[in-house]
Design an enzyme around this catalytic site. Structure first.
Site, PDB file in Angstrom:
ATOM      1  N   LYS A 114      66.449 -41.745  13.172  1.00 56.90           N
ATOM      2  CA  LYS A 114      65.454 -41.773  14.249  1.00 56.90           C
ATOM      3  C   LYS A 114      65.042 -40.345  14.587  1.00 56.90           C
ATOM      4  O   LYS A 114      65.828 -39.579  15.132  1.00 56.90           O
ATOM      5  CB  LYS A 114      66.027 -42.437  15.503  1.00 56.90           C
ATOM      6  CG  LYS A 114      65.047 -42.426  16.689  1.00 56.90           C
ATOM      7  CD  LYS A 114      65.788 -42.517  18.003  1.00 56.90           C
ATOM      8  CE  LYS A 114      64.942 -42.170  19.208  1.00 56.90           C
ATOM      9  NZ  LYS A 114      64.122 -40.979  19.106  1.00 56.90           N
ATOM     10  N   GLY A 121      71.500 -33.349  20.178  1.00 56.59           N
ATOM     11  CA  GLY A 121      70.680 -33.481  21.377  1.00 56.59           C
ATOM     12  C   GLY A 121      71.421 -32.976  22.599  1.00 56.59           C
ATOM     13  O   GLY A 121      72.315 -32.129  22.504  1.00 56.59           O
ATOM     14  N   SER A 122      71.078 -33.529  23.731  1.00 50.85           N
ATOM     15  CA  SER A 122      71.633 -33.043  24.988  1.00 50.85           C
ATOM     16  C   SER A 122      73.066 -33.510  25.196  1.00 50.85           C
ATOM     17  O   SER A 122      73.483 -34.559  24.676  1.00 50.85           O
ATOM     18  CB  SER A 122      70.778 -33.522  26.163  1.00 50.85           C
ATOM     19  OG  SER A 122      70.950 -34.911  26.375  1.00 50.85           O
ATOM     20  N   THR A 123      73.808 -32.733  25.972  1.00 48.71           N
ATOM     21  CA  THR A 123      75.189 -33.093  26.286  1.00 48.71           C
ATOM     22  C   THR A 123      75.244 -34.400  27.049  1.00 48.71           C
ATOM     23  O   THR A 123      76.152 -35.217  26.844  1.00 48.71           O
ATOM     24  CB  THR A 123      75.846 -31.955  27.093  1.00 48.71           C
ATOM     25  OG1 THR A 123      75.909 -30.789  26.265  1.00 48.71           O
ATOM     26  CG2 THR A 123      77.254 -32.319  27.532  1.00 48.71           C
ATOM     27  N   GLU A 124      74.287 -34.624  27.939  1.00 46.64           N
ATOM     28  CA  GLU A 124      74.286 -35.848  28.743  1.00 46.64           C
ATOM     29  C   GLU A 124      74.181 -37.081  27.851  1.00 46.64           C
ATOM     30  O   GLU A 124      74.914 -38.059  28.024  1.00 46.64           O
ATOM     31  CB  GLU A 124      73.131 -35.817  29.748  1.00 46.64           C
ATOM     32  CG  GLU A 124      73.273 -34.791  30.858  1.00 46.64           C
ATOM     33  CD  GLU A 124      73.046 -33.357  30.395  1.00 46.64           C
ATOM     34  OE1 GLU A 124      72.419 -33.171  29.324  1.00 46.64           O
ATOM     35  OE2 GLU A 124      73.503 -32.428  31.083  1.00 46.64           O
ATOM     36  N   GLY A 137      74.862 -37.157  24.625  1.00 44.77           N
ATOM     37  CA  GLY A 137      76.065 -37.190  23.795  1.00 44.77           C
ATOM     38  C   GLY A 137      77.216 -37.887  24.496  1.00 44.77           C
ATOM     39  O   GLY A 137      77.975 -38.640  23.888  1.00 44.77           O
ATOM     40  N   GLU A 170      76.422 -32.733  18.023  1.00 44.58           N
ATOM     41  CA  GLU A 170      76.033 -31.322  18.146  1.00 44.58           C
ATOM     42  C   GLU A 170      75.130 -31.256  19.366  1.00 44.58           C
ATOM     43  O   GLU A 170      74.002 -31.737  19.354  1.00 44.58           O
ATOM     44  CB  GLU A 170      75.310 -30.862  16.880  1.00 44.58           C
ATOM     45  CG  GLU A 170      75.243 -29.352  16.755  1.00 44.58           C
ATOM     46  CD  GLU A 170      73.919 -28.795  17.230  1.00 44.58           C
ATOM     47  OE1 GLU A 170      73.884 -28.301  18.388  1.00 44.58           O
ATOM     48  OE2 GLU A 170      72.946 -28.840  16.485  1.00 44.58           O
ATOM     49  N   CYS A 216      69.457 -24.927  20.792  1.00 40.97           N
ATOM     50  CA  CYS A 216      70.726 -25.234  21.458  1.00 40.97           C
ATOM     51  C   CYS A 216      71.684 -24.050  21.430  1.00 40.97           C
ATOM     52  O   CYS A 216      72.521 -23.906  22.320  1.00 40.97           O
ATOM     53  CB  CYS A 216      71.370 -26.473  20.841  1.00 40.97           C
ATOM     54  SG  CYS A 216      71.503 -26.406  19.048  1.00 40.97           S
ATOM     55  N   GLU A 273      71.848 -25.000  31.051  1.00 38.71           N
ATOM     56  CA  GLU A 273      70.989 -24.793  29.884  1.00 38.71           C
ATOM     57  C   GLU A 273      69.532 -25.021  30.292  1.00 38.71           C
ATOM     58  O   GLU A 273      69.158 -26.111  30.722  1.00 38.71           O
ATOM     59  CB  GLU A 273      71.384 -25.754  28.767  1.00 38.71           C
ATOM     60  CG  GLU A 273      70.614 -25.532  27.486  1.00 38.71           C
ATOM     61  CD  GLU A 273      71.043 -26.481  26.381  1.00 38.71           C
ATOM     62  OE1 GLU A 273      70.999 -26.080  25.203  1.00 38.71           O
ATOM     63  OE2 GLU A 273      71.414 -27.629  26.692  1.00 38.71           O
TER      64      GLU A 273
END
Length: 783
Positions: free
Chosen positions: A190, A242-245, A247, A264, A298, A394
């Protein structure tokens, strides 16, 4: 601007790149795209707009996939996977080589389309992104070629679900797809909703390359598509950038499903400049570190940490350099900073800067921004303290924040004062200083006197809340494979019940917990009786609670000296543990036989001693590598300890299982909190007497007894635990993975699958890889 004006002012003139071919490709498809499933294009369905961030114009309409389309893509990948995996490594290598060549043949089209869709300057797409894409497919063609010889005991995972971001759309595709298909997996990918077009062009060249149907499937859409991929029961691995949230959400969603997972995620990477640095070079590196791709990176060096004595001069020179940056049409080859990907991202950057205006002094490049598109001026904010919001959050835009330090120790402390750990940069002409500081930085990648260096041969990935797993190199390849062989379900073992008539022949004995090198009574004051199968009382074991777990973690966290000890010293301690266990072999064998009701105690003790010797041998031999990257210098991949590991020991081999988890962990410099076998804990409580006589520093090994279900949530959720190994007989895999999402710690769970702890499969490199993080340190040399 006329030629005369340019010659008189020496300003850059426009150097526009033609987008005729890219626009023609879009027109060829009617500017409407379906999905690429099973080697075919579907008819466009419900669509969304893909816009050019440089001017806001609509480029194309892209299909919003639904659950049915995701399911069709997964089924296509599942059908294709066995045949694809059965091809020889050479046959797969030919396909990857064809993809690499086609990327090169279509390089200009890919570059222009990427810039149109993403907003990054054409120089970056042309000179960095697309060549690296080709490099990844070339490199992994070689990996496929070598698989049969170099990885004979490993096989493909199956179907990989891959979710990539919008900041490097094509490069992230290559990072994910190349290693996956090289090892015999098939993929459902995706792309990001904002930037789907180069992924769709890549789908087209998959057909040109003759890739078998179903090996690569591309489904476009918003976050709902990612959710459907993550939740699909026939996907074996999720790879997310992508974003930590997000993830954290994916970690929870995949908990207990048995899916392999690599993440990552975000970063707030420090850019450390020492007072002996070549300031002009450091500033040019900083331009690349933070304003490359408009700061939408990132691993961007978004946190400048400069030594106090040169801070004023450094900031003055930096502002002068910023004033020369050119912001404008990304298709102009003389442009340095392009457009942010979307209005949403532009608003987010502006909001974060506005929120932090009360702290620090803001400087922005004096420039006129285009009146169309999504542009933000390069920004420097100085005078911040390490705890300020802008130093911690970030921003993901062209905004650099800065603070100062006085000593190298303070620089390390400030650099590590973040929940992230993706990358770090340091500049110093003193190579001794640089190589002393680099290992102390909590980051998966460290650049010395360079920045944003990437290559397919060098692993990339983070620690802490920047995720886990590596992409690139052998370490990235292993994430798409598993050991060959079938697993069998674990047979639960329960403790023997109290007899109707107790048999107590020996003096009462209550085993304590082992925390910080000392025996400790359980905080709750509860114990349970341990009975033999014949009804003899063997002793009592404490029931550890949350406070005991907390104390054990604190003791382990405090034992930092163990990670700094030499590998030779750690080896000596392991040999000593083995020697002292061997001296009490008969006693331990008898205890194991009495607890289990079997006669394998002697063999288990002997194997435990052998395993201690094996990891003593490995302690100074599990070495890293100098990666063959295209650099006048080297990229060193070194193994570092994970930190504090909580391990739930197996039941079927109460001593050997404990040793098999403890030994590789401490051999690599970790500290451990061991939850002993639940039904047979006394082997572990006897074992700490061996530790007491073997020069093991306090806190390196801590032993808890009790119910694994009670301890799993506490240890997996503890923010000072860096990894959890759940090899328990209790069904705690889902709980451990779910609770680990708090700080995104690494997990290694058995998913209720059995392991033969006596076999070779239960020692060696697999265990050592789980006990280490790979740090890649880039070291250029020369004038």
């Amino acid at each position: 601007m006329t030629v005369k004006d340019i010659l008189e002012t020496m300003d850059w003139g426009p150097a526009p790149e033609s987008d005729t071919e890219a626009q023609g490709w879009l027109e060829k498809h009617g500017r409407r795209f379906g999905l690429f499933i099973d080697g075919h294009w579907t008819e466009p369905g419900e669509t969304f707009e893909s816009r050019n961030p440089g001017n806001g114009e609509v480029l194309a309409h892209v299909t919003q996939a639904g659950a049915d389309e995701v399911d069709a893509a997964v089924r296509a990948a599942r059908r294709a996977q066995p045949k694809w995996a059965k091809l020889s490594g050479h046959q797969r290598a030919r396909h990857l080589y064809a993809l690499a060549r086609l990327v090169q043949k279509h390089a200009r089209l890919f570059s222009v389309l990427e810039t149109l869709d993403n907003g990054k300057p054409i120089r970056e797409s042309r000179d960095i992104d697309v060549p690296l894409v080709a490099r990844h497919f070339y490199y992994h063609a070689g990996m496929a070629q070598l698989q049969d010889a170099e990885l004979p005991d490993r096989e493909a995972l199956g179907v990989a679900g891959q979710i990539i971001p919008w900041n490097f759309p094509l490069l992230m595709l290559a990072w994910k797809v190349a290693p996956a298909i090289a090892m015999g997996n098939t993929v459902v990918l995706k792309p990001a909703e904002y930037t789907s077009l180069t992924a769709l062009l890549f789908a087209e060249i998959c057909t040109e390359a003759g890739l078998p149907r179903g090996v690569v499937n591309i489904v476009t859409g918003d976050g709902r598509v990612g959710e459907a991929i993550t939740a699909h029961e026939n996907i074996d691995k999720i790879a997310f950038t992508g974003s930590t949230e997000v993830g954290r959400i994916i970690r929870k969603a995949t908990a207990g499903t048995g899916k392999s997972l690599t993440l990552e995620l975000g970063g707030k990477s420090p850019y450390i400049v020492f007072d002996d640095a070549d300031i002009d070079s450091a500033i040019e590196g900083l331009v690349d570190a933070i304003w490359f791709n408009q700061g939408q990176v990132c691993c961007a060096g978004s946190r400048l940490v400069v030594q106090e004595g040169i801070a004023e001069r450094f900031h003055a020179k930096l502002k002068a350099r910023m004033a020369k940056l050119r912001i404008g049409d990304p298709l102009d080859k003389s442009i340095d900073v392009g457009a942010l990907v979307d209005r949403v991202q532009l608003d987010r950057v502006q909001h974060l800067v506005d929120e932090g205006k009360g702290a620090g002094e803001i400087y922005q490049t004096p420039c006129t921004l285009p009146n169309r598109g999504f542009y933000y001026p390069p920004t420097l904010i100085t005078g911040l303290s390490p705890s300020d919001t802008l130093m911690q959050e970030e921003i993901f835009g062209p905004v650099l924040v800065s603070t100062t330090f006085r000593t190298p120790a303070e620089a390390v402390e400030i650099a590590n004062n973040t929940r992230y750990g993706l990358a770090a940069t340091l500049w110093s002409e003193n190579i001794n200083l640089a190589l002393d500081v680099a290992p102390k930085l909590a980051a998966g990648v460290v650049w010395i006197n360079t920045t944003n260096a990437f290559d397919a041969a060098a692993g990339f990935g983070g620690v802490r809340e920047s995720g886990f797993g590596r992409e690139g190199g052998w370490e990235g390849l292993l994430a798409y494979t598993r050991p060959k062989g079938k697993t069998r379900p674990l047979t639960p073992i329960t403790a023997f019940p109290a007899p109707a008539q107790a048999k107590v022949d020996e003096l009462d004995r209550t085993a304590k917990l082992y925390i910080g090198g000392k025996q400790a009574r359980p905080d709750g004051g509860y114990t349970r009786a341990i009975w033999s199968p014949k009804g003899a009382l063997l002793g009592h074991a404490g029931l550890a609670n949350r406070k005991d777990a907390r104390n054990a973690v604190e003791a382990a966290r405090a034992a930092t000296g163990w990670a700094k000890a030499s590998a030779h010293l750690r080896a000596q301690v392991l040999y000593y543990i083995g020697e002292n266990l061997a001296a009490r072999a008969d006693e331990f064998a008898k205890r194991i036989d009495l607890m289990t009701g079997k006669r394998g105690g002697a063999a288990e003790v002997e194997k435990s001693v052998e395993r201690l010797f094996s990891y003593a041998a490995w302690a100074d031999k599990f070495d890293g590598a100098a990666k063959p990257v295209p650099l006048r210098g080297t990229a060193l991949a070194t193994h570092e300890p994970v930190g504090v590991i909580a391990a739930f020991c197996p039941d079927e081999a109460p001593l050997l299982g404990l040793v098999s988890l403890m030994a590789p962990a401490i051999a690599m410099g970790n500290r451990v909190v061991l939850a002993a076998s639940q039904p047979f804990p006394l082997a572990a409580t006897d074992f700490y007497q061996v530790l007491d006589t073997s020069d093991v520093p306090p806190g390196v090994v801590n032993i808890l007894t009790g119910f694994h279900n009670d301890l799993a949530g506490t240890l997996a959720g503890h923010l000072d635990v860096d990894a959890v190994w759940a090899q328990s007989g209790a069904d705690i895999s889902a709980l451990v993975e779910h609770e680990s999402a708090g700080n995104l710690k690494r997990t290694w769970v058995n998913n209720a699958a059995a392991r033969d702890w006596f076999n070779a499969e239960s020692e060696g490199r697999e265990f050592l890889r789980h006990a280490t993080e790979v740090k890649t340190t880039w070291i250029p040399w020369g004038e």
